[in-house]
Scaffold this active site. Structure first.
Site, mmCIF file in Angstrom:
data_model
loop_
_atom_site.group_PDB
_atom_site.id
_atom_site.type_symbol
_atom_site.label_atom_id
_atom_site.label_comp_id
_atom_site.label_asym_id
_atom_site.label_seq_id
_atom_site.Cartn_x
_atom_site.Cartn_y
_atom_site.Cartn_z
ATOM 1 C CE1 TYR A 156 -25.322 -2.358 -27.870
ATOM 2 C CE2 TYR A 156 -27.656 -1.990 -28.318
ATOM 3 C CZ TYR A 156 -26.602 -2.071 -27.416
ATOM 4 O OH TYR A 156 -26.819 -1.838 -26.080
ATOM 5 C CB SER A 157 -21.747 -1.828 -35.431
ATOM 6 O OG SER A 157 -21.561 -0.437 -35.393
ATOM 7 C CB CYS A 337 -15.858 1.085 -35.921
ATOM 8 S SG CYS A 337 -17.533 0.808 -35.266
ATOM 9 C CD GLU A 377 -21.440 2.849 -37.241
ATOM 10 O OE1 GLU A 377 -22.311 3.146 -38.080
ATOM 11 O OE2 GLU A 377 -21.176 1.678 -36.899
ATOM 12 C CE1 TYR A 379 -19.062 1.999 -29.000
ATOM 13 C CE2 TYR A 379 -19.104 1.927 -31.397
ATOM 14 C CZ TYR A 379 -18.691 1.406 -30.178
ATOM 15 O OH TYR A 379 -17.892 0.292 -30.153
#
Length: 379
Positions: A156-157, A337, A377, A379
């Site tokens: 988790y960012s 992101c 980034e 996911y």
């Protein structure tokens, strides 16, 4: 009730504070958006005890969705600025750090599709990190694919600066959307297919323990060599996490080693107004730092693009494409992101714009990567 953190005390709280008040009632700023001045002070020593720190952090955590004016907040300890390289992999999956949940707060409205929570974790200063890094979370239980092993790590960012939402270097915050699965035939939620880690975090209570790994990641670190640089940030949903950290460092915190005077331009794509994340913070920066902050939103279920379709973040990028490309030509950093599904549409838009300008996108992209202007980034 008003409260704030200062350089000489981990927390200072107004006389008469009632610790039984819900955090949603706390108002840490006066009507002008500045920190109040009438305080009773708690010493650092008092605030370092575990039980006291948990209570104090729970009192200030609503600052995560409150505003700070041009009077920036003092942070400590400033030796968090001393390291020349970011901390990496201090805790590994086989030997994670056991931290404590301080608070879990829903941060979307009732009409948002799905639930997103702001989760604050007390790491006691033992798992330091830099803005743009991630924590690994190991949810409790057994991995069904490996019956003798724990669950795999989920990354988790981190949505707070290295000083955390309590400005004392003892906490970290995550922005987590609850992952659920709906059966396409019945339309009902299937609890057997829900996201293990996101549901653990969103269902957690203050005092619950959580296993951390990391921190990890260098791609999304905020370059601070040039405080006058331009930073263009594109986020979808919980991809806002690292950018919230950047913006707090730029506009909320008084950091002697980084006095930002450049341009931060945030593009945020979500479903609707109720889905906006940390919008109060961002709108406050927009009012107080109009020369240094721009904020554009793409609300896919409420807005239309120029073609009459849903407004996605790539449509907003195309709307400002000429300006964005000029900034990139001048050395601006651009960050992405969010869900990995965001990138194909964005890449197609950028390629189309580049070709319209007479550029070859592949060459342009290669140059951005070579110059370390391109940060992704997903996911």
């Amino acid at each position: 009730m008003v409260y704030a953190l200062g350089a000489q005390a981990s927390l200072i709280l107004q006389s008469g504070a009632d610790p039984t008040l819900r955090k949603s009632t706390l108002k840490p700023f006066n009507s002008n958006g500045y920190l109040e001045k009438s305080w009773i002070s708690f010493s650092n020593q008092d605030s370092k005890s575990v039980s006291t720190r948990k209570w104090l952090c729970s009192m200030v955590i609503h600052m995560s969705v409150q505003q700070v004016g041009k009077k920036k907040v003092a942070v400590e300890p400033l030796d968090l600025e001393d390291d020349k390289q970011p901390p990496l992999h201090l805790y590994k999956p086989k030997e994670p750090y056991t931290a404590t949940i301080i608070s879990v707060e829903r941060i979307v409205g009732s009409n948002a599709p799905g639930e997103t929570c702001h989760i604050v974790i007390d790491h006691g200063g033992n798992v330091p990190y830099w803005e743009g890094q991630s924590y690994g979370i190991i949810p409790p239980g057994i991995n069904p694919k490996k019956p003798d092993s724990p669950h795999n790590v989920r990354l988790y960012s981190i949505a707070s600066t290295r000083y955390g939402d309590s400005f004392d270097g003892l906490t970290a915050s995550l922005c987590v959307r609850r992952a659920v699965h709906y059966d396409p035939e019945t339309g009902k939620e299937d609890p057997l297919k829900k996201g293990v880690c996101s549901n653990f975090l969103c269902d957690a209570n203050p005092g619950d323990l959580v296993k951390l790994t990391g921190p990890s990641g260098k791609v999304m670190l905020l370059p601070e060599e040039d405080p006058a640089a331009v930073h263009i940030m594109i986020a979808t949903g919980t991809g806002i996490a690292p950018f919230r950290a950047y913006l707090r460092r730029m506009f909320m915190e008084s950091v002697p080693t980084f006095q930002f005077r450049g341009l931060a331009w945030l593009f945020l794509g979500v479903a609707n107004t109720d889905s906006l994340l940390y919008d109060d913070e961002f709108r406050k920066y927009l009012r107080d730092f109009p020369d240094n902050f721009r904020y554009d939103k793409a609300l896919s279920r409420e807005e239309k693009n120029v073609s009459g379709g849903k407004m996605y973040v790539q449509d907003k990028i195309e709307e400002y494409s000429d300006e964005i490309f000029k900034l990139l030509d001048g050395g601006a950093h651009i960050y992405f992101c969010g869900l990995k599904g965001m990138m194909p549409g964005i890449q197609q838009t950028l390629k189309r714009v580049a070709e319209r300008r007479g550029d070859l996108w592949d060459e342009k992209l290669a140059g951005l990567k070579k110059n370390k202007q391109w940060h992704v980034e997903v996911y």
